[in-house]
Design a protein around this motif. Structure first.
Motif, PDB file in Angstrom:
ATOM      1  N   PRO A 297      65.572 -33.320  32.518  1.00  0.00           N
ATOM      2  CA  PRO A 297      65.984 -34.584  31.795  1.00  0.00           C
ATOM      3  C   PRO A 297      65.639 -34.484  30.229  1.00  0.00           C
ATOM      4  O   PRO A 297      64.623 -34.194  29.894  1.00  0.00           O
ATOM      5  N   GLY A 298      66.913 -34.497  29.423  1.00  0.00           N
ATOM      6  CA  GLY A 298      66.799 -34.749  27.963  1.00  0.00           C
ATOM      7  C   GLY A 298      67.284 -33.660  27.255  1.00  0.00           C
ATOM      8  O   GLY A 298      67.487 -33.516  26.277  1.00  0.00           O
ATOM      9  N   ASP A 299      67.535 -32.374  28.235  1.00  0.00           N
ATOM     10  CA  ASP A 299      68.026 -31.152  27.745  1.00  0.00           C
ATOM     11  C   ASP A 299      69.512 -31.348  27.597  1.00  0.00           C
ATOM     12  O   ASP A 299      70.082 -32.300  28.022  1.00  0.00           O
ATOM     13  N   TYR A 300      70.137 -30.731  26.506  1.00  0.00           N
ATOM     14  CA  TYR A 300      71.628 -30.611  26.204  1.00  0.00           C
ATOM     15  C   TYR A 300      72.081 -29.333  26.741  1.00  0.00           C
ATOM     16  O   TYR A 300      71.741 -28.362  26.878  1.00  0.00           O
ATOM     17  N   LEU A 301      73.488 -29.641  27.425  1.00  0.00           N
ATOM     18  CA  LEU A 301      74.164 -28.604  27.871  1.00  0.00           C
ATOM     19  C   LEU A 301      75.799 -28.578  27.640  1.00  0.00           C
ATOM     20  O   LEU A 301      76.109 -29.695  27.219  1.00  0.00           O
ATOM     21  N   ILE A 302      76.210 -27.456  27.669  1.00  0.00           N
ATOM     22  CA  ILE A 302      77.558 -27.347  27.570  1.00  0.00           C
ATOM     23  C   ILE A 302      78.335 -27.414  28.930  1.00  0.00           C
ATOM     24  O   ILE A 302      77.918 -26.199  29.692  1.00  0.00           O
ATOM     25  N   PHE A 303      79.264 -27.786  29.213  1.00  0.00           N
ATOM     26  CA  PHE A 303      80.034 -27.951  30.541  1.00  0.00           C
ATOM     27  C   PHE A 303      81.468 -27.349  30.088  1.00  0.00           C
ATOM     28  O   PHE A 303      82.236 -28.120  29.311  1.00  0.00           O
ATOM     29  N   ASP A 304      81.892 -26.226  30.744  1.00  0.00           N
ATOM     30  CA  ASP A 304      83.069 -25.698  30.466  1.00  0.00           C
ATOM     31  C   ASP A 304      84.078 -26.123  31.657  1.00  0.00           C
ATOM     32  O   ASP A 304      83.870 -26.062  32.777  1.00  0.00           O
ATOM     33  N   ASN A 305      85.029 -27.367  31.214  1.00  0.00           N
ATOM     34  CA  ASN A 305      85.746 -27.739  32.111  1.00  0.00           C
ATOM     35  C   ASN A 305      86.638 -27.032  33.253  1.00  0.00           C
ATOM     36  O   ASN A 305      87.126 -27.423  34.080  1.00  0.00           O
ATOM     37  N   THR A 306      86.982 -25.817  32.368  1.00  0.00           N
ATOM     38  CA  THR A 306      87.920 -25.029  33.098  1.00  0.00           C
ATOM     39  C   THR A 306      87.366 -24.237  34.151  1.00  0.00           C
ATOM     40  O   THR A 306      88.003 -23.842  35.229  1.00  0.00           O
ATOM     41  N   SER A 307      86.103 -23.928  33.912  1.00  0.00           N
ATOM     42  CA  SER A 307      85.413 -23.090  34.928  1.00  0.00           C
ATOM     43  C   SER A 307      84.293 -23.556  35.585  1.00  0.00           C
ATOM     44  O   SER A 307      83.630 -23.056  36.472  1.00  0.00           O
ATOM     45  N   SER A 308      84.265 -24.656  35.168  1.00  0.00           N
ATOM     46  CA  SER A 308      83.197 -25.619  35.903  1.00  0.00           C
ATOM     47  C   SER A 308      81.778 -25.085  35.874  1.00  0.00           C
ATOM     48  O   SER A 308      80.916 -25.158  36.853  1.00  0.00           O
ATOM     49  N   GLN A 309      81.477 -24.454  34.577  1.00  0.00           N
ATOM     50  CA  GLN A 309      80.073 -23.809  34.330  1.00  0.00           C
ATOM     51  C   GLN A 309      79.319 -24.606  33.295  1.00  0.00           C
ATOM     52  O   GLN A 309      79.715 -25.185  32.463  1.00  0.00           O
ATOM     53  N   LEU A 310      78.060 -24.656  33.665  1.00  0.00           N
ATOM     54  CA  LEU A 310      76.936 -25.313  32.717  1.00  0.00           C
ATOM     55  C   LEU A 310      76.281 -24.265  32.209  1.00  0.00           C
ATOM     56  O   LEU A 310      75.755 -23.186  32.555  1.00  0.00           O
ATOM     57  N   ARG A 311      75.996 -24.435  30.814  1.00  0.00           N
ATOM     58  CA  ARG A 311      75.124 -23.630  30.036  1.00  0.00           C
ATOM     59  C   ARG A 311      74.190 -24.386  29.161  1.00  0.00           C
ATOM     60  O   ARG A 311      74.390 -25.341  28.412  1.00  0.00           O
ATOM     61  N   LEU A 312      72.924 -24.196  29.360  1.00  0.00           N
ATOM     62  CA  LEU A 312      71.783 -24.781  28.703  1.00  0.00           C
ATOM     63  C   LEU A 312      71.833 -24.330  27.249  1.00  0.00           C
ATOM     64  O   LEU A 312      71.877 -23.068  26.905  1.00  0.00           O
ATOM     65  N   ILE A 313      71.466 -25.282  26.490  1.00  0.00           N
ATOM     66  CA  ILE A 313      71.597 -25.178  24.916  1.00  0.00           C
ATOM     67  C   ILE A 313      70.165 -24.915  24.460  1.00  0.00           C
ATOM     68  O   ILE A 313      69.291 -26.051  24.689  1.00  0.00           O
ATOM     69  N   PRO A 314      69.579 -23.792  24.189  1.00  0.00           N
ATOM     70  CA  PRO A 314      67.938 -23.864  23.737  1.00  0.00           C
ATOM     71  C   PRO A 314      67.877 -24.770  22.464  1.00  0.00           C
ATOM     72  O   PRO A 314      68.792 -24.945  21.850  1.00  0.00           O
ATOM     73  N   LYS A 315      66.928 -25.498  22.311  1.00  0.00           N
ATOM     74  CA  LYS A 315      66.424 -26.362  21.524  1.00  0.00           C
ATOM     75  C   LYS A 315      66.476 -25.889  20.069  1.00  0.00           C
ATOM     76  O   LYS A 315      66.799 -26.390  19.141  1.00  0.00           O
ATOM     77  N   ASN A 316      66.029 -24.639  19.918  1.00  0.00           N
ATOM     78  CA  ASN A 316      66.202 -23.820  18.561  1.00  0.00           C
ATOM     79  C   ASN A 316      67.739 -23.610  18.015  1.00  0.00           C
ATOM     80  O   ASN A 316      67.926 -23.495  16.791  1.00  0.00           O
ATOM     81  N   ASN A 317      68.675 -23.715  18.985  1.00  0.00           N
ATOM     82  CA  ASN A 317      70.021 -23.351  18.363  1.00  0.00           C
ATOM     83  C   ASN A 317      70.834 -24.680  18.617  1.00  0.00           C
ATOM     84  O   ASN A 317      72.054 -24.722  18.707  1.00  0.00           O
ATOM     85  N   LEU A 318      70.303 -25.538  18.890  1.00  0.00           N
ATOM     86  CA  LEU A 318      71.130 -26.851  19.172  1.00  0.00           C
ATOM     87  C   LEU A 318      72.152 -27.456  17.968  1.00  0.00           C
ATOM     88  O   LEU A 318      73.295 -27.469  18.415  1.00  0.00           O
ATOM     89  N   ASP A 319      71.332 -27.350  16.916  1.00  0.00           N
ATOM     90  CA  ASP A 319      72.526 -27.613  15.617  1.00  0.00           C
ATOM     91  C   ASP A 319      73.470 -26.836  15.588  1.00  0.00           C
ATOM     92  O   ASP A 319      74.932 -26.889  15.486  1.00  0.00           O
ATOM     93  N   ARG A 320      73.375 -25.266  15.765  1.00  0.00           N
ATOM     94  CA  ARG A 320      74.207 -24.241  15.589  1.00  0.00           C
ATOM     95  C   ARG A 320      75.469 -24.323  16.787  1.00  0.00           C
ATOM     96  O   ARG A 320      76.527 -24.360  16.296  1.00  0.00           O
ATOM     97  N   GLU A 321      74.832 -24.795  17.912  1.00  0.00           N
ATOM     98  CA  GLU A 321      75.837 -24.639  19.061  1.00  0.00           C
ATOM     99  C   GLU A 321      76.556 -25.985  18.884  1.00  0.00           C
ATOM    100  O   GLU A 321      77.742 -25.749  19.019  1.00  0.00           O
ATOM    101  N   VAL A 322      75.990 -27.101  18.515  1.00  0.00           N
ATOM    102  CA  VAL A 322      77.145 -28.385  18.666  1.00  0.00           C
ATOM    103  C   VAL A 322      77.939 -28.364  17.448  1.00  0.00           C
ATOM    104  O   VAL A 322      79.114 -28.583  17.326  1.00  0.00           O
ATOM    105  N   ALA A 323      77.439 -27.739  16.180  1.00  0.00           N
ATOM    106  CA  ALA A 323      78.537 -27.623  14.961  1.00  0.00           C
ATOM    107  C   ALA A 323      79.569 -26.717  15.391  1.00  0.00           C
ATOM    108  O   ALA A 323      80.464 -26.904  14.953  1.00  0.00           O
ATOM    109  N   GLN A 324      79.147 -25.584  16.025  1.00  0.00           N
ATOM    110  CA  GLN A 324      80.130 -24.516  16.386  1.00  0.00           C
ATOM    111  C   GLN A 324      81.355 -25.065  17.788  1.00  0.00           C
ATOM    112  O   GLN A 324      82.238 -24.925  17.159  1.00  0.00           O
TER     113      GLN A 324
END
Length: 187
Positions: free
Chosen positions: A130-157
């Protein structure tokens, strides 16, 4: 004549009190809706136990009946203006949607039993805590955990067109400061 006036005022005031009582929220509940697997949307009141035991109590607006729902019994819920989706028994707060969705894990349903008749089946839940950020690909229904040290880059990208997601993760980044970035004053 005077009795008729008093009686009509009394009946009118009773109907006003009854209307006012119907608009009050039950204690501990918030206005919301749930979506079931058969795409049925029910509106009513929700008492959330998402963080504590990955479930909610739903009070149907029409039937006035209460029912408990686990994350594995729902597709999504809306509580006030917050929208959650349910994946493998876990609740995820939706921060941004599109072909990719930014989610924040809100519950941990791992090792929570569900029953097939009298046989207990334990869910493995989803990745992260709980509290972690994830990206969910709606086409493939896959979850990907975003590491805390890459959070800014992943979200901006991936979510540059979603200012709410960027603001939310900047706030989260302030909370999760890596130890190596903290400078200690030396005497």
């Amino acid at each position: 004549m005077k009795i008729q006036q008093i009686l009509s005022i009394f009946i009118f005031s009773l109907s006003f009190v009854q209307l006012q009582a119907q608009e009050e929220l039950p204690k501990g509940f918030k206005k919301g809706s749930i979506t079931l697997f058969d795409k049925t949307v029910l509106t009513g009141y929700v008492k959330e136990n998402i963080r504590s035991n990955a479930s909610i109590v739903f009070l149907n607006e029409d039937t006035k009946k209460k029912k408990n729902y686990d994350g594995d019994g729902l597709v999504s819920i809306t509580i006030d203006s917050n929208h959650y989706i349910c994946i493998k028994g876990d609740f995820f707060k939706v921060l941004c949607t599109g072909s990719l969705s930014l989610l924040q894990k809100s519950s941990d349903a791992s090792n929570k039993p569900s029953y097939n008749g009298s046989e207990a089946i334990f869910s493995s839940g989803t990745i992260g805590k709980p509290g972690d950020y994830l990206i969910f690909d709606n086409t493939s229904s896959q979850l990907r955990l975003i590491p805390k040290n890459n959070l800014d880059r992943e979200v901006a990208q991936n979510f540059s067109s979603c200012p709410d997601a960027i603001d939310k993760t900047k706030t989260a980044k302030k909370v999760f400061i890596p130890i190596k970035d903290v400078m200690v004053a030396q005497n």
